[in-house]
Design an enzyme around this catalytic site. Sequence first.
Site, PDB file in Angstrom:
ATOM      1  N   HIS A   2       3.767  -6.889   5.872  1.00 36.82           N
ATOM      2  CA  HIS A   2       4.749  -5.873   5.123  1.00 36.82           C
ATOM      3  C   HIS A   2       5.484  -6.659   3.864  1.00 36.82           C
ATOM      4  O   HIS A   2       6.084  -7.660   4.164  1.00 36.82           O
ATOM      5  CB  HIS A   2       5.662  -5.299   5.879  1.00 36.82           C
ATOM      6  CG  HIS A   2       4.810  -4.468   7.228  1.00 36.82           C
ATOM      7  ND1 HIS A   2       5.199  -4.443   8.445  1.00 36.82           N
ATOM      8  CD2 HIS A   2       3.719  -3.984   7.125  1.00 36.82           C
ATOM      9  CE1 HIS A   2       4.760  -3.638   9.280  1.00 36.82           C
ATOM     10  NE2 HIS A   2       3.484  -3.449   8.423  1.00 36.82           N
ATOM     11  N   TYR A   8      15.531 -11.774  12.539  1.00 35.87           N
ATOM     12  CA  TYR A   8      15.692 -11.815  11.026  1.00 35.87           C
ATOM     13  C   TYR A   8      16.922 -11.096  10.378  1.00 35.87           C
ATOM     14  O   TYR A   8      17.384 -10.056  10.714  1.00 35.87           O
ATOM     15  CB  TYR A   8      14.270 -11.313  10.299  1.00 35.87           C
ATOM     16  CG  TYR A   8      13.990  -9.908  10.602  1.00 35.87           C
ATOM     17  CD1 TYR A   8      14.238  -8.871   9.620  1.00 35.87           C
ATOM     18  CD2 TYR A   8      13.416  -9.387  11.835  1.00 35.87           C
ATOM     19  CE1 TYR A   8      13.962  -7.427  10.068  1.00 35.87           C
ATOM     20  CE2 TYR A   8      13.088  -8.109  12.001  1.00 35.87           C
ATOM     21  CZ  TYR A   8      13.302  -7.096  11.452  1.00 35.87           C
ATOM     22  OH  TYR A   8      12.851  -6.131  11.666  1.00 35.87           O
TER      23      TYR A   8
END
Length: 467
Positions: free
Chosen positions: A66, A129
């Site tokens: 992605h 993240y």
Amino acid sequence: MSELTVETTAIPGLLVLRLPLHGDARGWFKENWQREKMLALGLPDFGPVQNNISYNASRGATRGIHAEPWDKFVSLATGRIFGAWVDLREGESFGATFHLEMDPSLAVYVPRGVANSYQALEDHTAYTYLVNAHWRPGVAYPALHLGDETAAIPWPIPLEEAEVSEKDQNNPRLADVTPMAPKKTLIVGALGQLGRALQADFPGADLVDLVEGEGVTRLDLTDAAAVDAWPWHDYAVVLNAAAYTAVDAAETPEGRRDAWAANASAPATLSRLSREHGFTLVHYSSEYVFDGTQPDHVEDEPLTPLGVYAQSKAAGEIAVGLAPRHYLLRTSWVIGAGNNFVRTMKSLADKGVSPSVVADQVGRLTFADELSRATRHLVDAGADFGTYNLSNGGEPMSWAEIAQAVFERCGRSADDVTPVTTADYYADKPGIAPRPLQSVMSLDRIRATGFEPEDALTALDRYLAGQ
């Protein structure tokens, strides 16, 4: 325990960080994100606003590929992964790949448009993240099939044995991916003389102004609803060329309101938006923020504005200075498309008029295309953010000397221009704003970036040739 290091990869902007682990019998500790140290080693100051954790219960869980429209900083809290990245941005590096195995001692900075994927190599792997934009529902972004033959990612666990979502199984091959376009540039005040000049150096920029025009959308920065509805997250750079410049009219009640709205409130709004969305804000100010008592104004000279216009510009400077990513170009005596001093003098010369012009205000002309060229230079060069004085180069001149130069180039005598003092020129004119007498600005700082301002008389010759 190793030192913190940052390494480049085959994908431009994709960086690998090696993080020191401080461990003992109890476990380990690491500085997963340390802005000061990491920026010093070359990591972009990407301004994370959200922290996410993806927990993978079983070995073989595979996610991606992605390319979200934001920057990411990925690392592990526990476990191991095989990470793979594919560049899905427009440009020569489209399709470039990089992969490595990661444990908690590694982190990767992933720039916007680089597709991210990983495969858990251990049970109970926690993938964490940071991102520099808040997740929004309905955001579309490019994705790539995990088994794309062109990318040829060597997954340690064959995909037919891995846990892959149905959505990821249906992602397109590289040949069918639409590359992610870079963030855009927005020119505010696109119909003004500077805004028109900026369009030549920033082709393809979105254009807004207080009125609609061909290719120009209306946007009023004092309209909170309009500002909230505008897609600011689409922009990397916003150039604020809008300003209220009627120096004398600013001394009236209506003018005072309009000057503060355009020159102070609107820049404050853009400064806030720059902090929220991370775009670089370029703003243009004036030597009027000084009282004109210094012979050579430098960037860090204390602000000493005289009139309402000057005070509103000074307030705008203070507001823009609060944006972490800003260039403030302080300029003087701008000449571009539309009505201006040079055009007025040329018209008088052509009509046979012999004017009186003030001779005790001294500065340098700034042609709008030179101001635009300097803007392009600062943005492209990645110059240090902050304030830069910018005018054309050459010897300082008074308004009277500039008028005489125009007259001579129009075939008239310099003697047809009569020099007068500012006090005499405005003696019978009520409601006049005070003017700084010394408008010369030091150009040392912008020269230090590699930009050499063109001589004002050279630019004047070219400007008059085009009239």
